[in-house]
Design an enzyme around this catalytic site. Structure first.
Site, short mmCIF file in Angstrom:
data_model
loop_
_atom_site.label_atom_id
_atom_site.label_comp_id
_atom_site.label_asym_id
_atom_site.label_seq_id
_atom_site.Cartn_x
_atom_site.Cartn_y
_atom_site.Cartn_z
CB CYS A 190 -0.95 0.02 1.20
SG CYS A 190 -2.10 -1.38 1.25
NE ARG A 191 1.55 2.08 5.49
CZ ARG A 191 1.94 1.79 6.71
NH1 ARG A 191 2.00 2.75 7.62
NH2 ARG A 191 2.27 0.55 7.03
CB SER A 192 6.70 1.50 0.86
OG SER A 192 6.47 0.14 0.74
CG ASP B 157 -1.53 -0.17 7.64
OD1 ASP B 157 -2.03 -0.25 6.51
OD2 ASP B 157 -1.11 -1.15 8.28
P1 4NP Z 1 1.35 -1.32 3.90
O1 4NP Z 1 -0.07 -1.86 4.40
O2 4NP Z 1 2.30 -1.54 5.04
O3 4NP Z 1 1.08 0.12 3.63
O4 4NP Z 1 1.69 -2.13 2.67
C1 4NP Z 1 -0.24 -3.15 4.90
C2 4NP Z 1 -0.50 -4.19 4.03
C3 4NP Z 1 -0.67 -5.47 4.51
C4 4NP Z 1 -0.60 -5.69 5.88
C5 4NP Z 1 -0.34 -4.64 6.75
C6 4NP Z 1 -0.15 -3.37 6.25
N1 4NP Z 1 -0.82 -7.00 6.39
O5 4NP Z 1 -0.85 -7.15 7.61
O6 4NP Z 1 -0.94 -7.96 5.60
#
Ligand code: 4NP
Length: 161
Positions: free
Chosen positions: A17-19, A130
Site C-alpha cells: 500500500c504505502r511504500s 496504514d
Molecule cells: P502497507 O499496508 O504496510 O502500507 O503495505 C499493509 C499491508 C498489509 C498488511 C499490513 C499493512 N498486512 O498485515 O498484511
C-alpha cells in the site's frame, strides 16, 4: 548519509500500500523533472506476507485515478538495504523502529528517516497511516500524503545549497 543521496528506499509493513505508492509518486516526480536516470528508487516491506504480489488493488486504483501506474511487486526488507541505499524513508514509527533494530552502525542509523519529515504541512505524529483496514478515503489520504511528501523530498534533494 551520502551527499547528495541518490539511492532512495521507501519502507512500510506489507509493501503493498504505502511504500509502493510513495515509490511510484516519487518516480513520477522524477520523470516530470527529467531526472529519472539520476536516482535509484525502490520500496520494500518489513513483513514478508505479500512478497511477489502486486500492490493492493485499492492502492493501484487510487494511484490510477491520479494518473499513476503502480507496477511494483512486493519485496521483503534485507539487512544489506541499509548499506545499498543512501536514504531510507519509513512510513510510520513502527517501520522506523524495525529498521533501526537492524542497523549495525551510526552511518546506517543516520539514513533512516520518516517520509513525513519532508512534509511541510505535517502535524505530529509524522506518519503515513496504514490504510489496509480502511476504505477509499484512507487510500486517497495515503496518495495525497505520499505525493506531497515525495514532491517536497525531490525539491530538497535537488536544491542548490
Ligand atoms: P502497507 O499496508 O504496510 O502500507 O503495505 C499493509 C499491508 C498489509 C498488511 C499490513 C499493512 N498486512 O498485515 O498484511
Amino acid at each position: 548519509m551520502a551527499n547528495p543521496p541518490r539511492k532512495i528506499l521507501f519502507v512500510c509493513l506489507g509493501n503493498i500500500c504505502r511504500s509502493p505508492a510513495a515509490h511510484t509518486a516519487f518516480e513520477a516526480h522524477l520523470a516530470k523533472a527529467g531526472l529519472a536516470g539520476e536516482f535509484t528508487v525502490e520500496s520494500c516491506g518489513m513483513g514478508d506476507w505479500h512478497v511477489g504480489e502486486l500492490a493492493d488493488s485499492r492502492m493501484r486504483e487510487t494511484a490510477r485515478r491520479h494518473g499513476a501506474t503502480i507496477t511494483h511487486r512486493a519485496r521483503h526488507f534485507r539487512a544489506d538495504d541499509l548499506e545499498t541505499f543512501d536514504l531510507i524513508l519509513a512510513m510510520d514509527e513502527d517501520n522506523k523502529r524495525s529498521l533501526l533494530s537492524f542497523a549495525k552502525k551510526e552511518s546506517q542509523r543516520a539514513k533512516i528517516r520518516l517520509l513525513r519529515e519532508f512534509d511541510e504541512d505535517a502535524d505530529a505524529p509524522l506518519e503515513v497511516p496504514d490504510p489496509y483496514y480502511g476504505g477509499p478515503k484512507e487510500f486517497e489520504e495515503v496518495w495525497t500524503l505520499v505525493d506531497r511528501c515525495t514532491a517536497r523530498l525531490l525539491s530538497r534533494l535537488t536544491a542548490t545549497p
